[in-house]
Write a protein that holds these residues in place. Structure first.
Motif, short mmCIF file in Angstrom:
data_model
loop_
_atom_site.label_atom_id
_atom_site.label_comp_id
_atom_site.label_asym_id
_atom_site.label_seq_id
_atom_site.Cartn_x
_atom_site.Cartn_y
_atom_site.Cartn_z
N HIS A 1 1.07 -1.40 0.07
CA HIS A 1 0.28 -0.43 -0.09
C HIS A 1 1.14 0.95 -0.17
N LEU A 2 0.40 2.21 -1.03
CA LEU A 2 1.57 3.52 -0.73
C LEU A 2 0.52 4.18 -0.41
N PHE A 3 0.52 5.09 0.84
CA PHE A 3 -0.32 5.97 1.07
C PHE A 3 -0.38 7.70 0.66
N ALA A 4 -1.72 7.87 0.91
CA ALA A 4 -2.55 9.13 0.57
C ALA A 4 -1.76 10.65 1.12
N ASN B 1 7.22 11.33 3.57
CA ASN B 1 6.60 9.98 4.39
C ASN B 1 5.89 8.86 3.66
N ASN B 2 5.91 8.35 3.08
CA ASN B 2 5.61 7.15 1.90
C ASN B 2 7.24 6.49 2.21
N LEU B 3 7.75 7.08 2.27
CA LEU B 3 9.32 6.12 2.15
C LEU B 3 9.39 6.47 3.38
N ARG B 4 9.34 7.44 4.07
CA ARG B 4 9.74 7.26 5.65
C ARG B 4 9.14 6.65 6.90
N LEU B 5 8.26 5.46 5.81
CA LEU B 5 7.45 4.48 6.95
C LEU B 5 8.97 3.19 7.04
N GLY B 6 9.62 3.22 6.44
CA GLY B 6 10.28 2.36 6.18
C GLY B 6 11.74 3.01 7.07
N ASP B 7 11.96 3.54 7.72
CA ASP B 7 12.67 4.55 8.26
C ASP B 7 11.91 5.71 8.64
N PRO B 8 11.50 6.59 9.60
CA PRO B 8 10.67 6.83 10.50
C PRO B 8 11.92 8.26 10.20
N LEU C 1 9.02 2.30 -5.81
CA LEU C 1 8.90 3.85 -4.13
C LEU C 1 8.88 2.09 -2.86
N ALA C 2 7.73 1.26 -3.73
CA ALA C 2 7.49 0.51 -2.50
C ALA C 2 8.89 -0.34 -2.24
N LEU C 3 9.96 -0.45 -3.27
CA LEU C 3 10.51 -1.73 -2.73
C LEU C 3 11.72 -0.75 -2.03
#
Ligand SMILES: Nc1ncnc2c1ncn2[C@@H]1O[C@H](COP(=O)(O)OP(=O)(O)OP(=O)(O)O)[C@@H](O)[C@H]1O
Length: 525
Positions: free
Chosen positions: A392-395, A400-407, A453-455
């Motif tokens: 899932h990619l967020f709106a 911020n989508n990337l930072r889900l992997g490393d805040p 982007l998900a990768l």
């Protein structure tokens, strides 16, 4: 909250004093002409207004803070019990609980607890006053008790079932609307707007019916409470005719304030019924047990990152067939393994077992030297970065989508991950770069860009094990081959488990396993 309650009681006392004193001076002036009204009365009047205002400010603030805490607690509970995701039906239901049910609890303190506290404390005060007026005047306590205690209790019982029905209907309406809106493209393609609308309207009708019933009960209760209060006042006046007129007027004035305080209680009874049903739904959702129980005596995380399935048997439920039985698989640290197989063979189930979203009925899974069952799920998921077929990619922004992997990822780290996923050039070309807003589900990117982007997000996580479940799902053959080449370089040095239907030929792998009929066979390696 306690301070708010104290303010409420002080405002109530000021109201009673004001009305009692006003009654006295009005009666005296009617009987004996001009009476000097002391300035004290004005102060009490002003104090009452200020106290009411402060009471509202403090109680509302306390209530909003409590509700915010409740929402966080509920969200945490939902996240824990549904680590594998919710799905639209349960997402709609969760949303109804997070918004409507928590909101229904809003009135609990302000409209139920405080007036009830007032009613309880007022009863002995009124008893003394009425006794003083005339022993027969104690009969006024009957309509008072009827309005303050009996009607609310009756309403609470009646609203219990109705409140639960209204809550369920709201959750059904949200789920249906969410499902139709999420699949709007399919709805339009199949010209199914009418059918979808009818389904949503049917849910809405059920919700409105429950609401109408509640509204009917509310008006009936209000009318009965009003009549009972007027009857109480009339009774006090009639009995008072035989006694001292000034004291009777004081009593009637105090009674007006007392009834005013409790007149909202029958409706609060209805609210209580609803709030109780809402609270039950909130607690049920927040305390639902996690799909996989956490170990009672967790062991420390092991140093090694090898994974081993040892004679594992698993099925999703007792009445379903085993996905696999007695399955063994070694994934040495740093190795690159592909697990291939036809649809439904159980490839994603291997990922779910590894991520502790489900547990095997028999056999053991090892991470390093430790039994996965004895390790805390969260710590295990820190070791394993996962890229699924429907990530899932967020709106939100790309950043911020990337930072889900490393805040805490620095700007450089974000660009390095994008570079590794071969998306940096594309993002640099966007006018707002990392601050570009992604549409819902990442719809402003092409399928291939979204996967990259998900990768990049997966690569940002420093987890030593990468679990890639159909990472190329939805990509055309050329983009898929490109993507695999990107993966080869970007995942160097980590343990890679690639789950796929077939290979493109571009993958760099040490071992290839084929999963069919619940058994693993070495395909190459
Ligand atoms: N949550 C679930 N509850 C019940 N059965 C499930 C669940 N998830 C998967 N299954 C069943 O388990 C079996 C294995 O499913 P799994 O998703 O692991 O297959 P897969 O090999 O990954 O398939 P695909 O390649 O289509 O993704 C299938 O028969 C599927 O219907």
């Amino acid at each position: 909250m306690i301070f708010g309650a104290a303010l409420f009681l002080a405002a109530l006392a000021a109201g009673l004093a004001l009305m009692g004193a006003s009654g006295r001076y009005i009666a005296l002036s009617l009987l004996g002409g001009g009476v000097l009204v002391p300035a004290m009365l004005q102060y009490i009047g002003a104090a009452r207004v200020v106290l009411r205002y402060l009471e509202r400010v403090f109680t509302h603030e306390a209530m909003f803070r409590a509700l915010a805490g409740l929402r966080i607690w509920l969200f945490t509970g939902l996240a824990r019990s549904a680590a594998g995701g919710l799905g639209y039906r349960r997402a709609g239901d969760a949303l109804a609980r997070l918004v409507n049910d928590v909101d229904a609890l809003d009135g609990l303190f302000l409209r139920i607890f405080l007036p009830l506290l007032g009613a309880v404390l007022l009863t002995p005060v009124l008893a003394v006053l009425l006794w003083h007026e005339h022993p027969w005047a104690l009969a006024v306590l009957l309509p008072f008790g009827f309005v303050a205690f009996y009607l609310p209790a009756l309403a609470a019982r009646a609203a219990g079932q109705n409140g639960a029905r209204a809550g369920l209907a709201m959750s059904g309406l949200r789920s249906a609307a969410l499902d139709a809106l999420s699949g709007l493209r399919e709805v339009k393609i199949y010209a199914a707007e009418g059918r979808m609308l009818a389904a949503v309207q049917a849910r809405e009708a059920a919700y409105l019916a429950a609401q109408r019933e509640l509204a009917g009960q509310t008006s009936a209760l209000n009318a009965i409470a009003f009549i009972a209060a007027q009857a109480g006042l009339l009774l006090a006046m009639l009995i008072g005719l035989a006694g001292a007129p000034v004291f009777t007027v004081i009593t009637v004035f105090v009674l007006i304030t007392a009834f005013e305080t409790v007149l909202g209680l029958p409706r609060a009874g209805l609210l209580y019924g609803q709030a109780r049903a809402a609270a039950a739904r909130v607690v049920e959702a927040a305390t639902a047990p996690p799909a996989v129980a956490e170990p009672l005596a967790p062991v420390p995380m092991p140093a090694g990152n090898s994974v081993a399935f040892e004679h594992v048997s698993f099925r999703y439920a007792d009445n379903l067939p085993f996905v696999f039985e007695n399955l063994s698989l070694q994934l040495p640290a740093g190795s690159r393994t592909a697990i291939l197989g036809p649809s439904g063979a159980g490839k994603s189930t291997i990922a779910a077992l590894l991520l502790k979203l489900v547990v095997p009925q028999r056999g053991q899974i090892r991470l390093g030297a430790a039994d996965l069952a004895a390790l805390p799920s969260e710590a295990v998921r820190h070791r394993i970065a996962y890229l699924g077929q429907t990530t899932h990619l967020f709106a939100d922004t790309i950043r911020n989508n990337l930072r889900l992997g490393d805040p805490t990822a620095s700007e450089e780290k974000l660009w390095a991950a994008l570079e590794a996923a071969q998306l940096a050039q594309t993002i640099m070309g966007l006018p707002e770069g990392l601050d570009t807003w992604l549409g819902e589900g990442g719809q402003n990117l092409s399928g291939g860009q979204g996967r990259r982007l998900a990768l990049a997000r997966t690569l940002l996580s420093e987890a030593p094990i990468l679990l890639l479940d159909e990472p190329c799902a939805g990509l055309d053959a050329d983009t898929e081959t490109e993507f695999m080449k990107v993966l080869n370089t970007a995942t160097q040095g980590r343990t890679v488990v690639l789950i796929a239907h077939r290979l493109t030929g571009a993958e760099q792998l040490d071992r290839i396993w084929r999963l069919t009929g619940g058994a693993l066979m070495a395909a190459a390696g």
